[in-house]
Motif scaffolding. Sequence first.
Motif: not given
Length: 308
Positions: A100-117
């Motif tokens: 199983t995988s245990r994730y530690y991603r809450q509040g990570s940089a990736a969660t703020t990505y919104r737009r591809v230039p």
Amino acid sequence: MSAVLCVGEGLISLTPPTHTPLESATELVVSTGGAEVNVAIHLARLDVPTRFAGKVGADPFGARLRHTLDNAGVDTRHLEEHPDLPTGLYVKDATGGTTTSRYYRQGSAATTYRRVPNAALVGVGHVHLTGITPALSDDCHVLVRDLLALEHVRTSFDVNYRRALWDVPEAAQVLRSLASRADTVFVGLDEAGEVWGSETPEEVRRLLPQPSELVVKDGSHEAVAFVGSQVHRVPAPPVEVIEPVGAGDAFAAGYLAARHFGLDSDRALRWGHALAGTVLRVLADHALIDRTILENQAREGALDDVES
């Protein structure tokens, strides 16, 4: 030759030695992961021009992700860094004999990505996305929806349902809506059953008639591709499983690479099986395998040892 743009979340993977429970592990192997990262690395190693767009932390883990993508031949000019938020990570745990995988991603940089230039889309003929990204944040959901609405490029969408990110009622509606907008869709029969109650590949096709190509993976049994009105079935070759995480991403990359080079759906399914098989036999989420080796394995149905 046009490029494939993979957009999503890059992660650092921490893995104990084979079959070692995390609770008793005394060492961890550090590698890179994330569904879209895995696909990008495999595509680049198979000589498909590939870019990656997303956001990582301005930290050593983010730097490691960039270096890994660069070394595989992926264009990372549009991989952004967040000055304050961290790069996400996950840890594999073999407790109880099942990984199983245990994730530690809450509040990570990736969660703020919104737009591809716009610059990242120049010369791109195909955009690859997964159902993990829209579950990370509202911004990420809008990002995926907007990319699937792009004109003049092909799109692929791997459903990749993750129960740790959202519950079934919400996921079922969002994932079906997004998948219906893509040209090519990948989904495991097990996750289609969990999210939509589908019991056969044909039931999944009835649920998703819109994609021009729908690939349903039935674990170690077979993979079925619905291409227009045609149905293609290729059995999965037997393989000794060391660690399963990343195999689905490898399958998608193998299939997409074959189609990118103009191969038919049967051969594309064989490429998918062969590449997934190499990943099943290593601890990492991706393996060192080039196009010539993959072609031979897909042709012969044999899985030679490869490096991770």
